[in-house]
Structure formats: structure tokens, C-alpha cells
Design a protein around this motif. Structure first.
Motif, PDB file in Angstrom:
ATOM      1  N   GLY A  83       6.479   1.820  -7.435  1.00  0.00           N
ATOM      2  CA  GLY A  83       5.941   1.629  -6.080  1.00  0.00           C
ATOM      3  C   GLY A  83       5.412   0.209  -5.923  1.00  0.00           C
ATOM      4  O   GLY A  83       6.120  -0.766  -6.186  1.00  0.00           O
ATOM      5  N   GLY A  84       4.135   0.071  -5.561  1.00  0.00           N
ATOM      6  CA  GLY A  84       3.525  -1.255  -5.385  1.00  0.00           C
ATOM      7  C   GLY A  84       3.189  -1.945  -6.689  1.00  0.00           C
ATOM      8  O   GLY A  84       2.606  -3.026  -6.676  1.00  0.00           O
TER       9      GLY A  84
ATOM     10  N   ASN B 290      -0.564   5.325  -4.244  1.00  0.00           N
ATOM     11  CA  ASN B 290      -0.714   4.187  -5.158  1.00  0.00           C
ATOM     12  C   ASN B 290      -1.935   4.412  -6.053  1.00  0.00           C
ATOM     13  O   ASN B 290      -2.914   5.027  -5.673  1.00  0.00           O
ATOM     14  CB  ASN B 290      -0.747   2.867  -4.390  1.00  0.00           C
TER      15      ASN B 290
ATOM     16  N   SER C 151       0.950  -1.328  -8.933  1.00  0.00           N
ATOM     17  CA  SER C 151      -0.474  -1.527  -9.239  1.00  0.00           C
ATOM     18  C   SER C 151      -0.776  -1.252 -10.710  1.00  0.00           C
ATOM     19  O   SER C 151      -1.680  -1.861 -11.271  1.00  0.00           O
ATOM     20  CB  SER C 151      -1.347  -0.657  -8.334  1.00  0.00           C
TER      21      SER C 151
ATOM     22  N   SER D 268      -4.118   2.325  -7.429  1.00  0.00           N
ATOM     23  CA  SER D 268      -5.150   1.301  -7.617  1.00  0.00           C
ATOM     24  C   SER D 268      -6.551   1.909  -7.763  1.00  0.00           C
ATOM     25  O   SER D 268      -7.340   1.434  -8.561  1.00  0.00           O
ATOM     26  CB  SER D 268      -5.095   0.258  -6.507  1.00  0.00           C
TER      27      SER D 268
ATOM     28  N   SER E  22      -6.153   7.801  -2.898  1.00  0.00           N
ATOM     29  CA  SER E  22      -5.926   6.771  -1.884  1.00  0.00           C
ATOM     30  C   SER E  22      -6.412   7.251  -0.515  1.00  0.00           C
ATOM     31  O   SER E  22      -6.248   8.410  -0.157  1.00  0.00           O
ATOM     32  CB  SER E  22      -4.427   6.489  -1.799  1.00  0.00           C
TER      33      SER E  22
ATOM     34  N   ASN F 172       0.844  -1.186   0.000  1.00  0.00           N
ATOM     35  CA  ASN F 172       0.000   0.000   0.000  1.00  0.00           C
ATOM     36  C   ASN F 172       0.883   1.242   0.000  1.00  0.00           C
ATOM     37  O   ASN F 172       1.229   1.773   1.039  1.00  0.00           O
ATOM     38  CB  ASN F 172      -0.891  -0.016   1.245  1.00  0.00           C
ATOM     39  N   TYR F 173       1.271   1.652  -1.183  1.00  0.00           N
ATOM     40  CA  TYR F 173       2.163   2.797  -1.297  1.00  0.00           C
ATOM     41  C   TYR F 173       1.370   4.089  -1.220  1.00  0.00           C
ATOM     42  O   TYR F 173       0.295   4.174  -1.802  1.00  0.00           O
ATOM     43  CB  TYR F 173       2.857   2.744  -2.655  1.00  0.00           C
TER      44      TYR F 173
END
Ligand SMILES: C[S@@+](CC[C@H](N)C(=O)[O-])C[C@H]1O[C@@H](n2cnc3c(N)ncnc32)[C@H](O)[C@@H]1O
Length: 307
Positions: free
Chosen positions: A36-37, A11, A39, A13, A285, A7-8
């Protein structure tokens, strides 16, 4: 959509449904720069996906999550849980922990001592291999506040303990991530964005860049080398280099926030006549704090091509 277990802050997503329609339909090689993550890389269709980030801990973690089987990861996380006496509601149920729960703090009180010991152990780099170190970081991520990844200026993991543990929802995220990774031709590399100049890129390839934003105060700005005007200018010149060679790119950024404006970026966009697509900031986020959520900001996607 495949959810990244990392969970950056910042992020993408929650923004994927707004970003992906702006990407080219057919992509040969997709580069997720400042991943990062990962996504975005995980959810973009391309023949081959290359994810880059300059944070070694993040790349080691992504590589390790890909390398080990799901069972090996779960077994090793559970070993850390047992060694550091952390809660295990998935295997033991919630009832035995109820007496430690205060208000809406969940498992925080129960896990504080073990979590702090695990964090000290990780930051002391007491593990022998890169992969063991990465699984240790993943365990911290599972137990820390908001499952957020954050390092201080000396590269030490500094998130406080959170309210949850290796519960069903986190295990599902790991499963979905493993499934997504296994069925994709995807690689993770630790590199600075300057590597873009050295990659073998062609007109059917596509580069997405999600750097730290110059005018917002995301936490990763604190770690390692800070993002500043020099880096911003350097990145934009690398993107101009790609543009000169006919390589398509899309850059995420924030142009304005309250009374601040990223003038380096806006004059570069004007000069090159690049396209600006406005992204709805309400979908940001949840890890952004309240102040950020109420300050209007122009989150944008800049492209050097027409969709
Ligand atoms: C906005 S975050 C990316 C979030 C990511 N798109 C996601 O969905 O999780 C910015 C990332 O840029 C990385 N970064 C910072 N400076 C960099 C550099 N010079 N070269 C490559 N990556 C960098 C940070 O480590 C961080 O992971």
C-alpha cells in the motif's frame, strides 16, 4: 516515524509502535508485501527493503515520488493546480477563498469543479508518461477526501473532492517521505504475493504481509481482483512454503469481527502452531467509518518465530 503521503485504507502508520517490537532485531532483506502506502517498509530497519503491491497505480506513484526531486514534484503539482484552477492556500493565503467556504467544508466548494476535471483527465489517461500520470494521481490524492487512494472495479480513481489543498502539512509529509526514501535502500515492485516463492530469501531476511482482510470490507477489495477465500488460501500456502524453508514472516490480519470469524486463517494458525499477537484496534486508521470503529474486531499479527 516517516509518514507516507499515501493514505491507504488500513494503512499501518498508527499501529507501527505495536507492530515493530514484534519484528526481528536484525534484518538483512525486508519484504513489505501488499505494501500500500509503504508505511511499514519505510519505517523498518533493514539493509535492503523491497516493497510489493499488485496495484500498478500505487507502485508507479511510489516509484515516481522516489525518482523526482522534491522540487520537481512540488513544481509539477503546482502546474496541475494552476491548469485546473485549484486552490493554493500555501502560496496565496486563505483569505481569497473565504467567501467560498460553507460550514465546515473547507475548500470543497471552491475545488469541486477543477478537481472533477482533473479526475476525468487522469482517468482518461491523457498523459504521455508513467511519471506524469503518477504526479497527476498524487495531485488528486492531495485534493481528494481524506487523501485516500481508492479505485473502482474498472481501475478508475473514484475518490470525491476533499476539504484541503497542497498545504503546509501535506508538503511536510512529502518532505519527510522524500527524506526517508533517499536515506534508505528501498525499491518498489508491482507484483502479486506469489512472487514470494521466486525471491532469493534467506534465514536472515524477513517478510511482512498486510493483505486485504477477508472478513472486513476495505475499499480496495472492490478494485481489480477481489480478495476472496481462494486468494486467502493461496496466500497462506505461500507462507507455509516460506515457513518450510526457514524464512521468518509476520502476517497482519483480522481474526474476528462481530460474529464473523476468519476460520481459514484460524485453522491454519492452529495447525502450524504459529504465534498470535493481539493488536489494539482502538488505534486504527481514522479513515475507518463509525460502524467499523464500534464493532469489536480482533486485529492480530501472526508470526512463525518467537521474538
Ligand atoms: C491492508 S492494504 C496494505 C496497507 C499498507 N500496509 C500500508 O500501511 O499502507 C492491502 C494492500 O494489498 C494489496 N493487494 C491486494 N491484492 C494483492 C495481491 N494479490 N498481491 C499483492 N498485493 C495485493 C492492495 O493493493 C493493498 O495495497
Amino acid at each position: 516515524m516517516i509518514k507516507s503521503p499515501l493514505n491507504y485504507t488500513g494503512n499501518k502508520s498508527r499501529l507501527l509502535d505495536q507492530l515493530l517490537p514484534h519484528f526481528p532485531q536484525k534484518i538483512n532483506k525486508f519484504v513489505d508485501m501488499c505494501c500500500g502506502g509503504a508505511s511499514v517498509g519505510l519505517n523498518t530497519n533493514a539493509k535492503y527493503v523491497m516493497c510489493f503491491d499488485n496495484n500498478k497505480n500505487v507502485i508507479d506513484l511510489l516509484q515516481t515520488l522516489r525518482f523526482f526531486t522534491e522540487k520537481t514534484i512540488v513544481d509539477r503539482v503546482e502546474e496541475f493546480i494552476n491548469t485546473f484552477k485549484l486552490s493554493d492556500t500555501f502560496n496565496k493565503g486563505y483569505d481569497i477563498y473565504r467567501k467560498y467556504i460553507q460550514g465546515n467544508n473547507g475548500l470543497k466548494q471552491y475545488n469541486t469543479e477543477g478537481y472533477m476535471k482533473l479526475r476525468t483527465f487522469y482517468n482518461g489517461k491523457s498523459l504521455n508518461t508513467k511519471r506524469d500520470t503518477a504526479v497527476c494521481l498524487f495531485t488528486l490524492l492531495v485534493f481528494c477526501f481524506n487523501n485516500d487512494l481508492r479505485f473502482n472495479s474498472s481501475g478508475k480513481f473514484n475518490m470525491p473532492v476533499g476539504k484541503t489543498d497542497f498545504n503546509e502539512s501535506m508538503r511536510k509529509k512529502l518532505k519527510s517521505f522524500k527524506y526517508g526514501i533517499t536515506n534508505k535502500d528501498i525499491d518498489f515492485f508491482q507484483n502479486d504475493f506469489n512472487v514470494l516463492k521466486d525471491l532469493d530469501l534467506h534465514r536472515d531476511d524477513f517478510v511482512y504481509i498486510d493483505p486485504p482482510y477477508l472478513i472486513t470490507n476495505a475499499v480496495y477489495n472492490e478494485s481489480g481482483s477481489k480478495w476472496n477465500e481462494i486468494k486467502e488460501t493461496e496466500l497462506l500456502s505461500v507462507l507455509s512454503y516460506l515457513d518450510d524453508r526457514g524464512i521468518r514472516f509476520a502476517l497482519s490480519n483480522v481474526l474476528k469481527k462481530g460474529d464473523k470469524e476468519n476460520t481459514i486463517l484460524s485453522s491454519w494458525i492452529r495447525k502450524n502452531k504459529f504465534n498470535i499477537h493481539y493488536i489494539n484496534y482502538h488505534y486504527r486508521s481514522s479513515s475507518y467509518n463509525k460502524k467499523d470503529r464500534v464493532t469489536p474486531e480482533e486485529e492480530v499479527l501472526i508470526t512463525n518465530y518467537n521474538v
